[in-house]
Write a protein that holds these residues in place. Structure first.
Motif, mmCIF file in Angstrom:
data_model
loop_
_atom_site.group_PDB
_atom_site.id
_atom_site.type_symbol
_atom_site.label_atom_id
_atom_site.label_comp_id
_atom_site.label_asym_id
_atom_site.label_seq_id
_atom_site.Cartn_x
_atom_site.Cartn_y
_atom_site.Cartn_z
ATOM 1 N N SER A 226 0.831 -1.204 0.000
ATOM 2 C CA SER A 226 0.000 0.000 0.000
ATOM 3 C C SER A 226 0.866 1.255 0.000
ATOM 4 O O SER A 226 0.507 2.265 -0.613
ATOM 5 N N THR A 227 2.012 1.202 0.693
ATOM 6 C CA THR A 227 2.957 2.319 0.661
ATOM 7 C C THR A 227 3.486 2.513 -0.749
ATOM 8 O O THR A 227 3.645 3.650 -1.221
ATOM 9 N N LEU A 228 3.767 1.404 -1.427
ATOM 10 C CA LEU A 228 4.191 1.476 -2.825
ATOM 11 C C LEU A 228 3.130 2.181 -3.673
ATOM 12 O O LEU A 228 3.444 3.086 -4.456
ATOM 13 N N GLY B 28 5.429 7.541 5.416
ATOM 14 C CA GLY B 28 4.543 6.434 5.759
ATOM 15 C C GLY B 28 5.212 5.450 6.697
ATOM 16 O O GLY B 28 4.597 4.964 7.661
ATOM 17 N N GLY B 29 6.487 5.123 6.444
ATOM 18 C CA GLY B 29 7.221 4.240 7.336
ATOM 19 C C GLY B 29 7.435 4.859 8.702
ATOM 20 O O GLY B 29 7.334 4.170 9.729
ATOM 21 N N ALA C 229 -4.811 -0.438 4.769
ATOM 22 C CA ALA C 229 -6.035 0.092 4.163
ATOM 23 C C ALA C 229 -5.940 1.602 3.944
ATOM 24 O O ALA C 229 -6.388 2.123 2.911
ATOM 25 N N LEU C 230 -5.337 2.316 4.905
ATOM 26 C CA LEU C 230 -5.250 3.775 4.830
ATOM 27 C C LEU C 230 -4.440 4.230 3.625
ATOM 28 O O LEU C 230 -4.884 5.088 2.843
ATOM 29 N N TYR C 231 -3.254 3.679 3.446
ATOM 30 C CA TYR C 231 -2.381 4.121 2.361
ATOM 31 C C TYR C 231 -2.948 3.764 0.989
ATOM 32 O O TYR C 231 -2.852 4.538 0.035
ATOM 33 N N ALA D 55 -7.745 7.898 -3.557
ATOM 34 C CA ALA D 55 -8.253 9.263 -3.448
ATOM 35 C C ALA D 55 -7.486 10.212 -4.363
ATOM 36 O O ALA D 55 -8.048 11.168 -4.903
ATOM 37 N N MET D 56 -6.198 9.952 -4.564
ATOM 38 C CA MET D 56 -5.378 10.819 -5.405
ATOM 39 C C MET D 56 -5.625 10.611 -6.891
ATOM 40 O O MET D 56 -5.677 11.563 -7.666
#
Length: 334
Positions: A88-90, A121-122, A145-147, A153-154
């Motif tokens: 998700s961070t990716l 994020g990390g 889920a957030l990321y 959203a972006m």
């Protein structure tokens, strides 16, 4: 008792274990080498294209991003942590770059922003774990889920394309005059760097000490929280770097990229010999298992095995990686 534990940890951090020839050849990594040879032989028997040198190098395009994320994940799991949010961070980092590029920013500006977002994020994961004292599983499940949600959203469902040729070269091209992908060289550089950091520095020995006895490490004066935050920031950085390479490889960005990659990354680390209970793991084991999983997937792809079946195989390998070492350990104790 606390004083004795602290002294034990200081000794663990300061003293390097003596080399043992028998112990060297009984390492789990040799089992991984044997499995790579066996799986390679099986793949060669079912497809005449497998042993082609160009194809073998091209195979690495499919798992380099996962391998990059597995490097810091090794440190995280050694400290008895976990990061379920890497994929998700990716996606969030890739979406950040794509959004800026879509609105006219140079690609290099978007790339820097993507790296910054990944590291942030990390850092957020690490701070929630160390300051709020939340379990790593709960924190990273939430940011998983957030990321991904922030990425949607972006960009929404519309992919961003049209990246400049010099950028896509990073993910698609080769070292001039060789069949070696540029992304493979990038992986090799970071693999060497993380290997040296984990196995040849006081920082790395502290990582192992934390995984063995975090409470004693605090008595010994080791800044446990700072080390944990740093390794989660490493994870965010490598996820963002993977985002750049993946965007360059595909020449576009979608918010659903890397879905399910966290399973592969964790499987590679655990199969490489890292103990989910902490205190055990090697970078060479993670690297070997990354290639082993890549060879398995490549062989299935050559035989047109459906993606769902490949996921089943990946899940089975993860269970194998956790179950077999535990059973062997119990057998040896008996």
């Amino acid at each position: 008792m606390a004083t004795q534990a602290a002294q034990d940890v200081k000794g663990f951090v300061a003293i390097k274990k003596p080399f043992s020839l028998a112990g060297f050849f009984l390492r789990w990594e040799w089992m991984l080498v044997a499995l790579i040879i066996i799986i390679g032989a099986i793949n060669a028997s079912i497809s005449e294209y497998f042993l082609n040198v160009v194809n073998l190098f091209d195979m690495t395009f499919n798992f380099i991003e996962k391998g990059l994320m597995a490097l810091p994940m090794t440190m995280i799991i050694i400290t008895a942590g976990i990061d379920l949010s890497v994929a998700s961070t990716l996606a969030m980092s890739s979406a950040t770059m794509a959004l800026l590029f879509k609105h006219g920013a140079p690609i290099w500006v978007g790339a820097i922003a993507a790296i910054g977002v990944g590291v942030l994020g990390g850092w957020f994961n690490g701070k929630c774990i160390t300051k709020i004292k939340l379990p790593p599983l709960a924190v990273t499940l939430g940011t998983y889920a957030l990321y991904r949600g922030l990425a949607f959203a972006m960009l929404g469902d519309i992919p961003v394309k049209g990246y400049p040729a010099w950028f896509t070269t990073i993910g698609q091209n080769y070292i001039p005059g060789t069949p070696v992908p540029i992304s493979l060289v990038i992986f090799a550089v970071f693999a060497l760097g993380f290997g040296l950091l984990l196995h040849r520095t006081a920082f790395g020995r502290s990582v192992f000490a934390i995984g063995n006895n975090e409470h004693a490490c605090r008595f010994a004066g080791i800044d446990v929280d700072r080390i944990k935050v740093r390794i989660y920031m490493f994870s965010g950085f490598m996820a963002a770097l993977s985002a750049l390479i993946m965007a360059a490889r595909f020449g576009s960005t979608r918010t659903d990229v890397a879905t399910g990659y966290e399973l592969y990354v964790i499987t590679a680390v655990v199969l490489g010999g890292a103990d989910t209970g902490g205190g055990k793991g090697t970078m060479i084991g993670t690297i070997l298992s990354t290639f082993l999983l890549g060879i398995i997937e490549w062989g299935m792809s050559l035989k047109m095995v459906p993606g769902q079946v490949q996921q089943i195989v990946s899940g089975g390998v993860l269970i194998f990686a956790i179950l077999v070492p535990n059973l062997l350990g119990k057998f040896i104790k008996r």
